[in-house]
Scaffold this motif. Structure first.
Motif, PDB file in Angstrom:
ATOM      1  N   ARG A  30      74.677  62.264  61.983  1.00 31.49           N
ATOM      2  CA  ARG A  30      73.951  63.539  61.980  1.00 31.49           C
ATOM      3  C   ARG A  30      73.610  63.942  60.542  1.00 31.49           C
ATOM      4  O   ARG A  30      74.362  63.662  59.600  1.00 31.49           O
ATOM      5  CB  ARG A  30      74.794  64.630  62.635  1.00 31.49           C
ATOM      6  N   PRO A  31      72.480  64.627  60.345  1.00 37.48           N
ATOM      7  CA  PRO A  31      72.155  65.146  59.016  1.00 37.48           C
ATOM      8  C   PRO A  31      73.157  66.230  58.628  1.00 37.48           C
ATOM      9  O   PRO A  31      73.380  67.180  59.376  1.00 37.48           O
ATOM     10  CB  PRO A  31      70.753  65.746  59.195  1.00 37.48           C
ATOM     11  N   LYS A  32      73.768  66.077  57.492  1.00 40.27           N
ATOM     12  CA  LYS A  32      74.842  66.994  57.120  1.00 40.27           C
ATOM     13  C   LYS A  32      74.337  68.390  56.766  1.00 40.27           C
ATOM     14  O   LYS A  32      75.114  69.350  56.740  1.00 40.27           O
ATOM     15  CB  LYS A  32      75.639  66.405  55.947  1.00 40.27           C
ATOM     16  N   GLU A  33      73.031  68.527  56.513  1.00 38.19           N
ATOM     17  CA  GLU A  33      72.503  69.828  56.112  1.00 38.19           C
ATOM     18  C   GLU A  33      72.070  70.682  57.309  1.00 38.19           C
ATOM     19  O   GLU A  33      71.739  71.856  57.132  1.00 38.19           O
ATOM     20  CB  GLU A  33      71.306  69.639  55.159  1.00 38.19           C
ATOM     21  N   LYS A  34      72.114  70.109  58.517  1.00 37.05           N
ATOM     22  CA  LYS A  34      71.641  70.850  59.689  1.00 37.05           C
ATOM     23  C   LYS A  34      72.805  71.218  60.609  1.00 37.05           C
ATOM     24  O   LYS A  34      73.768  70.448  60.748  1.00 37.05           O
ATOM     25  CB  LYS A  34      70.640  70.010  60.495  1.00 37.05           C
ATOM     26  N   ASP A  54      67.849  64.654  69.718  1.00 39.55           N
ATOM     27  CA  ASP A  54      67.775  63.796  68.535  1.00 39.55           C
ATOM     28  C   ASP A  54      68.613  62.547  68.737  1.00 39.55           C
ATOM     29  O   ASP A  54      68.397  61.537  68.046  1.00 39.55           O
ATOM     30  CB  ASP A  54      68.279  64.556  67.304  1.00 39.55           C
ATOM     31  N   PHE A  55      69.562  62.616  69.660  1.00 39.91           N
ATOM     32  CA  PHE A  55      70.473  61.507  69.959  1.00 39.91           C
ATOM     33  C   PHE A  55      70.741  61.581  71.456  1.00 39.91           C
ATOM     34  O   PHE A  55      71.036  62.647  71.992  1.00 39.91           O
ATOM     35  CB  PHE A  55      71.773  61.674  69.171  1.00 39.91           C
ATOM     36  N   HIS A  63      70.384  69.906  65.259  1.00 34.24           N
ATOM     37  CA  HIS A  63      70.399  68.478  65.550  1.00 34.24           C
ATOM     38  C   HIS A  63      71.153  68.319  66.861  1.00 34.24           C
ATOM     39  O   HIS A  63      72.340  68.654  66.950  1.00 34.24           O
ATOM     40  CB  HIS A  63      71.085  67.715  64.419  1.00 34.24           C
ATOM     41  N   VAL A  64      70.496  67.827  67.903  1.00 33.59           N
ATOM     42  CA  VAL A  64      71.007  67.909  69.271  1.00 33.59           C
ATOM     43  C   VAL A  64      71.327  66.512  69.808  1.00 33.59           C
ATOM     44  O   VAL A  64      70.481  65.611  69.761  1.00 33.59           O
ATOM     45  CB  VAL A  64      69.989  68.610  70.188  1.00 33.59           C
ATOM     46  N   GLY A  65      72.538  66.381  70.322  1.00 30.01           N
ATOM     47  CA  GLY A  65      72.956  65.097  70.875  1.00 30.01           C
ATOM     48  C   GLY A  65      73.556  65.234  72.261  1.00 30.01           C
ATOM     49  O   GLY A  65      74.215  66.231  72.581  1.00 30.01           O
ATOM     50  N   HIS A  66      73.335  64.208  73.066  1.00 27.39           N
ATOM     51  CA  HIS A  66      73.968  64.098  74.381  1.00 27.39           C
ATOM     52  C   HIS A  66      74.595  62.712  74.468  1.00 27.39           C
ATOM     53  O   HIS A  66      73.900  61.702  74.356  1.00 27.39           O
ATOM     54  CB  HIS A  66      72.939  64.270  75.507  1.00 27.39           C
ATOM     55  N   ALA A  67      75.901  62.667  74.681  1.00 33.15           N
ATOM     56  CA  ALA A  67      76.624  61.394  74.788  1.00 33.15           C
ATOM     57  C   ALA A  67      77.358  61.374  76.116  1.00 33.15           C
ATOM     58  O   ALA A  67      78.364  62.066  76.292  1.00 33.15           O
ATOM     59  CB  ALA A  67      77.608  61.236  73.633  1.00 33.15           C
ATOM     60  N   GLY A  68      76.846  60.604  77.082  1.00 35.62           N
ATOM     61  CA  GLY A  68      77.525  60.509  78.368  1.00 35.62           C
ATOM     62  C   GLY A  68      76.596  60.732  79.533  1.00 35.62           C
ATOM     63  O   GLY A  68      75.433  60.333  79.506  1.00 35.62           O
ATOM     64  N   ASP A  97      87.912  65.883  59.777  1.00 33.23           N
ATOM     65  CA  ASP A  97      87.689  65.021  58.612  1.00 33.23           C
ATOM     66  C   ASP A  97      86.365  65.348  57.923  1.00 33.23           C
ATOM     67  O   ASP A  97      86.244  65.198  56.702  1.00 33.23           O
ATOM     68  CB  ASP A  97      87.693  63.550  59.027  1.00 33.23           C
ATOM     69  N   GLN A  98      85.384  65.793  58.705  1.00 35.04           N
ATOM     70  CA  GLN A  98      84.081  66.151  58.135  1.00 35.04           C
ATOM     71  C   GLN A  98      84.064  67.565  57.564  1.00 35.04           C
ATOM     72  O   GLN A  98      83.057  67.992  56.989  1.00 35.04           O
ATOM     73  CB  GLN A  98      82.985  66.009  59.198  1.00 35.04           C
ATOM     74  N   GLY A  99      85.173  68.275  57.743  1.00 36.43           N
ATOM     75  CA  GLY A  99      85.272  69.615  57.185  1.00 36.43           C
ATOM     76  C   GLY A  99      84.535  70.693  57.951  1.00 36.43           C
ATOM     77  O   GLY A  99      84.280  71.772  57.395  1.00 36.43           O
ATOM     78  N   VAL A 100      84.225  70.441  59.226  1.00 32.79           N
ATOM     79  CA  VAL A 100      83.434  71.416  59.985  1.00 32.79           C
ATOM     80  C   VAL A 100      84.166  71.956  61.217  1.00 32.79           C
ATOM     81  O   VAL A 100      83.628  72.806  61.932  1.00 32.79           O
ATOM     82  CB  VAL A 100      82.077  70.809  60.430  1.00 32.79           C
TER      83      VAL A 100
END
Length: 474
Positions: free
Chosen positions: A154-158, A119-120, A99-104, A259-262
């Motif tokens: 984001r999808p938590k399984e990916k 994806d974002f 799951h691919v994101g670009h912010a900025g 907080d998300q445990g990752v």
């Protein structure tokens, strides 16, 4: 997660020994990973560095030399020539199923195919303050909010990849204020005095090549920012405020990952697109092959890191072309044959590799599962440009920057960079320079006309090697 800031040179970090700037989050990150102290860019300008990140290639290969246009061939603007299914983003999304994101800041002013690459996606470029909806946003605040939105949705399984591409600490070009921090940062650095660089003198400006005149864009921007002591203090304090704001943003993103445990299962990289002159040589901004321009921070925290490397520094020549291979490798992908960098994790995993003097005398080992072409050993040992040996790392590299507008504005520059000497070539003027950067780190004393036989020998050898690496890069 890649934190990718802008116009931020290697020593704008507390961890790098800067006595003024406050970057506690990044300093702590360095203690949890490796800080690469000789990390450099192969072209010191925003859009070329970003095209290099997305492609894993030198400018000489990806050709994206002009913002929004790329190169021009027979009157046609070629735009972004790298196949859209061969970008870092596309490979992660389509080949690794991330799951691919670009912010900025995307930084190209050319659209990438969103279906193939993202994806974002948000693209914020060229501003510090803007009204969006009913809110007045600061660009770093917006970058942070978008990064947190990606993580929340984001999808938590990916598995995922996120580039938080800060516009800070880039100035707003054309605005006399240049750097406009957030209001809550304005109390920072009020009582500090920013040291003036030793080479921020008229004498140093006078030692620049003769074609550097008052019309040179680096000199123009020096007048915008640094031509009085008062202006220098004002500009640098606001620059540092914006750096501290990025540091705080990185902390917010890391806290969310925790907080998300990752967090403990996530590769974290902090780096920037190019360095910045802070009045050294009577210049501002970037472009040229000097240390202030080409050296940028790199901090890597990797869950695969061998324990003995945690909290250490590494002084190998890592380059921005290596980022692509490193990120792909973490996702289980080999770099494409077109990619020119190397996975940096070999420097801090499984005991690392023998480097520098320790690697000399080791026979060349070909990377049997890698289709890319690697060049012969450098003349100074087993160092590599493309680092093809499994037992050594590069000890030199080729630098390039195109001319912009005309040679008086931003002349083209090229260099062969080593840790002891640096060879400059200014192709518009067929002008050479040679600097002993161990003994002359400010690059003030040009040795090209030295009568010292050792200098003559070094110049001849580096001139020859420079041509070899340039041809191989192309």
């Amino acid at each position: 997660v890649l934190f990718y800031a802008d116009d931020w040179r290697h020593d704008t970090l507390g961890a790098a020994g800067n006595p003024i700037v406050k970057t506690p989050v990044l300093d702590a990150l360095a203690k949890e990973g490796v800080r690469f102290t000789e990390n450099c860019v192969t072209t010191s300008i925003c859009w070329v560095s970003r095209a290099t990140l997305y492609s894993g290639q030198y400018l000489a290969r990806h050709h994206f030399e002009m913002l929004g246009k790329g190169r021009t061939v027979n009157g046609t603007e070629m735009k972004f020539e790298v196949p859209q299914n061969e970008t870092l983003y596309s490979l992660l999304k389509k080949k690794a199923n991330y799951h691919v994101g670009h912010a900025g800041k995307l930084g190209l002013w050319v659209e990438l195919d969103h279906e193939l690459n993202f994806d974002f996606f948000t693209d914020e470029d060229g501003w510090h303050w803007r009204i969006i909806g009913n809110k007045m946003w600061h660009v770093t605040e917006k970058n942070t909010a978008d990064a947190l939105r990606f993580l929340a949705t984001r999808p938590k399984e990916k598995p995922f990849f996120l580039n938080v591409a800060y516009f800070a600490t880039h100035a707003v070009d054309g605005d006399v204020r240049q750097y406009m921090p957030q209001n809550e940062s304005m109390s920072m650095y009020v009582n500090d005095t920013i040291p003036i660089p030793a080479t921020a003198t008229e004498e140093a400006w006078g030692k620049m090549p003769p074609f550097f005149g008052e019309y040179n864009e680096g000199r123009t921007r020096w007048r915008w920012r640094f031509d009085t002591p008062e202006k220098h203090q004002h500009m640098m304090k606001n620059y540092y405020r914006m750096a501290s704001e990025v540091d705080k943003s990185v902390g917010l993103v890391l806290n969310t990952l925790r907080d998300q445990g990752v967090l403990d299962n996530t590769l974290i990289i902090f780096t920037t697109d190019n360095g910045n002159f802070h009045a050294e040589h009577g210049l501002a901004d970037k472009w040229y092959p000097h240390q202030e321009s080409i050296r940028v921070p790199l901090i890597v925290k990797d869950p695969r890191m061998s324990p003995e490397f945690v909290g250490t520094t590494n002084d190998e020549f890592t380059l921005n072309i290596d980022l692509t291979a490193t990120i792909l490798g973490a996702a289980g992908l080999d770099p494409l044959p077109s990619m020119m960098g190397r996975d940096m994790s070999v420097l801090y995993r499984k005991g690392g590799i023998q480097t520098g003097a320790a690697a000399q005398g080791i026979p060349k080992i070909s990377a049997s599962n890698d289709e890319r072409h690697y060049i012969n050993s450098a003349s100074d040992g087993q160092g590599k440009y493309h680092s093809g040996s499994e037992s050594s790392w590069r000890t030199e590299f080729y630098y390039e920057h195109p001319m912009h507008s005309n040679p008086q504005y931003i002349p083209a520059s090229q260099a062969l960079v080593r840790k002891d000497y640096k060879y400059f070539y200014w192709p518009n003027f067929h002008y050479e320079q040679l600097f002993d950067i161990r003994n002359d780190p400010g690059e003030l004393n040009d040795l090209r006309n030295s009568n010292d036989p050792e200098h003559k020998e070094i110049l001849a050898a580096m001139r020859k090697r420079f041509v070899e690496l340039k041809m191989l890069a192309h």
